[in-house]
Design an enzyme around this catalytic site. Sequence first.
Site, short mmCIF file in Angstrom:
data_model
loop_
_atom_site.label_atom_id
_atom_site.label_comp_id
_atom_site.label_asym_id
_atom_site.label_seq_id
_atom_site.Cartn_x
_atom_site.Cartn_y
_atom_site.Cartn_z
N HIS A 96 29.83 65.27 37.36
CA HIS A 96 29.93 65.08 35.35
C HIS A 96 28.77 64.53 35.24
O HIS A 96 28.17 63.27 33.66
CB HIS A 96 30.75 64.11 35.32
CG HIS A 96 32.09 65.19 35.52
ND1 HIS A 96 32.74 65.16 34.90
CD2 HIS A 96 32.50 65.37 36.17
CE1 HIS A 96 34.11 65.74 35.36
NE2 HIS A 96 33.95 66.27 36.39
N ASP A 119 10.14 76.59 37.97
CA ASP A 119 9.47 76.54 39.11
C ASP A 119 10.98 76.15 40.27
O ASP A 119 10.82 76.25 40.87
CB ASP A 119 9.42 74.35 39.41
CG ASP A 119 8.08 74.84 38.80
OD1 ASP A 119 6.97 75.99 39.04
OD2 ASP A 119 7.53 74.04 39.16
N HIS A 168 32.99 71.32 30.76
CA HIS A 168 33.80 70.78 32.22
C HIS A 168 32.02 70.19 32.31
O HIS A 168 32.12 68.94 31.89
CB HIS A 168 34.44 71.45 33.21
CG HIS A 168 34.38 71.01 34.44
ND1 HIS A 168 35.78 71.74 35.19
CD2 HIS A 168 34.27 69.78 34.85
CE1 HIS A 168 35.63 70.76 35.77
NE2 HIS A 168 35.16 69.75 35.86
N TYR A 225 3.22 77.15 46.96
CA TYR A 225 2.94 75.84 46.97
C TYR A 225 3.80 75.12 47.93
O TYR A 225 4.46 75.72 48.91
CB TYR A 225 4.43 75.95 45.58
CG TYR A 225 4.63 74.35 45.63
CD1 TYR A 225 4.14 74.03 44.36
CD2 TYR A 225 6.13 73.54 45.95
CE1 TYR A 225 4.20 72.16 43.51
CE2 TYR A 225 5.98 72.06 45.86
CZ TYR A 225 5.30 71.63 44.27
OH TYR A 225 5.49 70.05 44.11
#
Lengths: 230, 230, 230, 230
Positions: A96, A119, A168, A225
């Site tokens: 949460h 990304d 939620h 990367y």
Amino acid sequence: MLEELKKSVCQANKSLVDHGLVILTWGNVSAIDRQSGLVVIKPSGVGYQEMKPEDMVVVDLDGNVVEGNLRPSSDTPTHLEIYKAFEGVRAVVHTHSTYATAWAQACREIPNIGTTHADHFHTAVPCTAEMSKEQIERSYEAETGVSIVEAFEGIEPMHTPAVIVAHHGPFTWGKSAAEAVQNSVVLEQVAKMASISFALNPNLKMNEDLVEKHYSRKHGKNAYYGQVVK
Amino acid sequence: MLEELKKSVCQANKSLVDHGLVILTWGNVSAIDRQSGLVVIKPSGVGYQEMKPEDMVVVDLDGNVVEGNLRPSSDTPTHLEIYKAFEGVRAVVHTHSTYATAWAQACREIPNIGTTHADHFHTAVPCTAEMSKEQIERSYEAETGVSIVEAFEGIEPMHTPAVIVAHHGPFTWGKSAAEAVQNSVVLEQVAKMASISFALNPNLKMNEDLVEKHYSRKHGKNAYYGQVVK
Amino acid sequence: MLEELKKSVCQANKSLVDHGLVILTWGNVSAIDRQSGLVVIKPSGVGYQEMKPEDMVVVDLDGNVVEGNLRPSSDTPTHLEIYKAFEGVRAVVHTHSTYATAWAQACREIPNIGTTHADHFHTAVPCTAEMSKEQIERSYEAETGVSIVEAFEGIEPMHTPAVIVAHHGPFTWGKSAAEAVQNSVVLEQVAKMASISFALNPNLKMNEDLVEKHYSRKHGKNAYYGQVVK
Amino acid sequence: MLEELKKSVCQANKSLVDHGLVILTWGNVSAIDRQSGLVVIKPSGVGYQEMKPEDMVVVDLDGNVVEGNLRPSSDTPTHLEIYKAFEGVRAVVHTHSTYATAWAQACREIPNIGTTHADHFHTAVPCTAEMSKEQIERSYEAETGVSIVEAFEGIEPMHTPAVIVAHHGPFTWGKSAAEAVQNSVVLEQVAKMASISFALNPNLKMNEDLVEKHYSRKHGKNAYYGQVVK
């Protein structure tokens, strides 16, 4: 049974606190052993500090407890729906966390408006449809999973490993418990930055070419990367 | 006298700092021994760090100091009104935590717009009516308590153990000092998330069925959250 | 080779974490030795904690790796464009710090609305133009650098040592790695305060005389801030 | 000379960092010895960590350095104007704390909309008028002090010990360095809560009777907050 997985799931659950993603007992991590189809998940309502690997509960994909003395997280059926529908997923995280939950409460998908988002998440982070009264009463947690799967119609879940459930909060996933947690970290940061950006400019839109470029330079066939892993 | 209660009240007062809910001396916790009707409360204007269990003040429900060398918190009459009106309450917490206080200053109830809220508070967290000049001059702190009780007309206080006092700040309660503090932690987080959600979507509304589902799965007759306590 | 510079670049990269400017591996610092024209830069995708001076990569201004076993940061071509265009620059920092990135995602320059800004940045912190599809496909990171240089048409880069790249995030620079990092710290704080100020008053404008006064008292010929350095 | 005062001023300057009110060297504290009319103030541009009591600079009310090897803070003339105009003031604090500075940049006074504010500041925290070009060029820092004094026309400075300077940031004061710092802490918290409250409800207004009640119960003739000090 599944000792290594229990250790990594326990560790991942504890790391939610270190990352500032949960307070009290508001989050849970699970991971699946794809060979046996068994899922290791946090016990319900247990504090992160005292939690030990042997407290983790093992359930099968139908939700039967296979091992463990404690009840599994009440969100277990949601995790199971995700494992059943998305083959590449090895671990699921629910929190949460503040900003991702705020977007969920606003029932808005988090649009892809920056390279930080691009990304890590190829598309907007979808928001599920609101559930009907029937769904809520029938089998609430499983139906939450069903609504997540439906939200990925036309989206590759391993390219956008995150969702927000309407009213939620967020779920993320990955190829390991650590990666799924990292996706929760990224989601929270992306959600925070997006809320500030929209306050500054309510009409944002991202350049689609930039989305492709950033996602592919990290995750595409010719990704460049990071260090080459062989 | 009431040594165990003093210890838990002192500890709960100190924990307000750890949870980031108070700065300076802006918060207080009390607890009641229902058998004797005596209330243990923080002394007024004393720092949390140096506070010891023996500094706690014992008062009766009329506000008479029964034990202790220090003055009780100036908010004592507010706590007492809550104990007198809400039978199930065993502890009360008052803070000026940032987001809950911001809602109080805005004189808006905190609507139930997410499952984080619904897991802990059954309804909106009510905001008290503004007090009249007469109330303020007559007996300000007691009248604050009266306005809190009035705000719960039609609401079960043990199902929504929190309120915000208009222009002032939050009060929460519970069956123990630790539970009342936890409700302050939850309220602050819920207030923060709601302020972000409303900035993203000013027209939020929560599905009522979802409210019932979340509240009842944690607190209803057939609650299935957490471990079974027997 | 360039041992001192490697140490300071490594240290500056680690300090990004201490300043709360980066999570995961989202930031990089480089510095140039102007005599040899060689640039020391963070390796790509390596964690800050385990990073050691000897992991730093040395490249020339054409991007050829001159020393080092790891790949240089994928943002290296952007850094190089800045060194090539702005003579006074000795170090460059890139982060995805929360508020500066939020402004970048909003594609808005950060206006000079306060003396905190004016003490460090002479003008608004410019936002680059959005890149064309051609630029993105041709040589994305180098073109990012080109768009930065173009955004400084008419602005002295050593007087406004910061930019935000549209949809992406901030770059700052300075006469040393430590100074460039400090400019990132200032930029983030200025970006945060400006976002709050604009929410309070969307029509802000700064007094131009005040801009000149504050910038010049710290950086002008007759600067009188700080201790006299001889 | 004034060793005790130097110690308390040095300590107060360092405490700005602990309270999260300053980064870099963006803040300064001074205190006055009313008998001799001498002011002890932080040296300009010196880091808080390395600062020692003997580094503090002693100046007279005309700004002449009476003792010390370092330059006094460039904001010294502002502090001096405050001491000259407001007799009760014994210490002055200047910071660029985030929310108070954001209000200053928005050129808005911080209205008294809650009891947290009313407990400490009797009125709105005033915002100074913008300075003219002449004022800025003539003697900028002293004129800043003049504009502060003008903003208190009709307000008792010891009852509202804080101001925000337009486009710049906050100054607070008190009867000691520690009290002046505490007022900066309160101001920052009040500024933060007010910015959140106004986002939730742009048309806030506080009940005047409540303002009087809260201010007087802490500071009035019949104050009953805290312990009785004899």
